[in-house]
Write a protein that holds these residues in place. Sequence first.
Motif, short mmCIF file in Angstrom:
data_model
loop_
_atom_site.label_atom_id
_atom_site.label_comp_id
_atom_site.label_asym_id
_atom_site.label_seq_id
_atom_site.Cartn_x
_atom_site.Cartn_y
_atom_site.Cartn_z
N THR A 1 -2.39 6.14 5.11
CA THR A 1 -3.26 5.01 5.46
C THR A 1 -3.41 4.85 6.97
OG1 THR A 1 -1.45 3.40 5.50
CG2 THR A 1 -2.53 3.79 3.39
N GLY A 2 -2.51 5.47 7.72
CA GLY A 2 -2.54 5.31 9.17
C GLY A 2 -1.81 4.06 9.64
N ARG A 3 -1.35 3.28 8.72
CA ARG A 3 -0.63 2.05 9.07
C ARG A 3 0.88 2.28 9.00
NH1 ARG A 3 -2.89 -2.85 5.64
NH2 ARG A 3 -1.70 -3.98 7.25
N ALA A 4 1.61 1.39 9.59
CA ALA A 4 3.07 1.48 9.50
C ALA A 4 3.49 1.28 8.06
CB ALA A 4 3.71 0.42 10.39
N ARG A 5 4.51 2.01 7.65
CA ARG A 5 4.97 1.92 6.28
C ARG A 5 5.51 0.50 6.00
NH1 ARG A 5 9.74 6.39 7.22
NH2 ARG A 5 10.73 5.35 8.98
N ALA A 6 5.28 0.02 4.82
CA ALA A 6 5.72 -1.33 4.44
C ALA A 6 6.10 -1.33 2.97
CB ALA A 6 4.60 -2.35 4.69
N GLN B 1 2.82 4.75 0.77
CA GLN B 1 3.69 5.05 1.91
C GLN B 1 2.99 5.84 2.99
OE1 GLN B 1 6.66 3.92 2.37
NE2 GLN B 1 8.01 5.35 3.43
N LYS B 2 2.17 6.81 2.59
CA LYS B 2 1.56 7.70 3.58
C LYS B 2 0.04 7.74 3.44
CE LYS B 2 5.53 10.89 3.79
NZ LYS B 2 5.84 10.72 5.21
N TYR C 1 0.87 -1.19 0.00
CA TYR C 1 0.00 0.00 0.00
C TYR C 1 0.90 1.23 0.00
CZ TYR C 1 0.85 -0.93 4.97
OH TYR C 1 1.44 -1.21 6.18
N TRP D 1 6.05 -9.95 8.64
CA TRP D 1 4.76 -10.38 8.15
C TRP D 1 4.66 -11.90 8.08
CZ3 TRP D 1 1.45 -7.19 4.40
CH2 TRP D 1 1.55 -5.82 4.69
#
Length: 209
Positions: free
Chosen positions: A70-75, A67-68, A65, A83
Amino acid sequence: MAEIDIKDKNNSTVGTITLPETVFSASAKQGAVHGSIVNYLANQRQGTHATKTKGLVSGGGKKPYKQKGTGRARAGSIRSPLWKGGGTVFGPQPRDYSYNLPRKAKKVALHSALSAKLADGEITVIDGISLDKPRTKDMLAMLKNLGLNGKTTLIVLPEKNDSVILSARNIPGVSVTRVTDLNTYNVAVHTMLLITKQAVEMLAEAGKK
């Protein structure tokens, strides 16, 4: 020097042989014996174990997804070690476990193991083992006559003998080796040693070197 009876295949005494002190009356060196056995087992390891790192696991080429936002940690990859289904970190990789032991250390260990076998009465010297053709029944009969039936036994020959090897390979707990291939592990792992007279003489000669 210790003397031991020489038996024939019917367990009749046909003579005696003097065993050299350097080989069969050596002082106990438990540390040397342990080190030689550990070295032998390490050298038998294939070392082909392997786990897949992040770079080896299939998939993960696309960023899961953005980088920025989404509120989730970057992956950056779904195959990250963090994972499920990701690569393994610091897992086992193929390696060579073998290492060399000084020749003198191997010799001391072997002599200590042989001396312990003699002290415990676990060595039988036979004048010779000759079989016209491979026949397990004949080998079993000989072992039974010598009181070795049902015991883990290492047969030590002066040279390779296919008839003896083929006759003994289907008997549980019985192994065959040449005197030049004799090692501390094989001596220690078998309860009894059945050694031909010629093999004893070869051991004595090698012990002088």
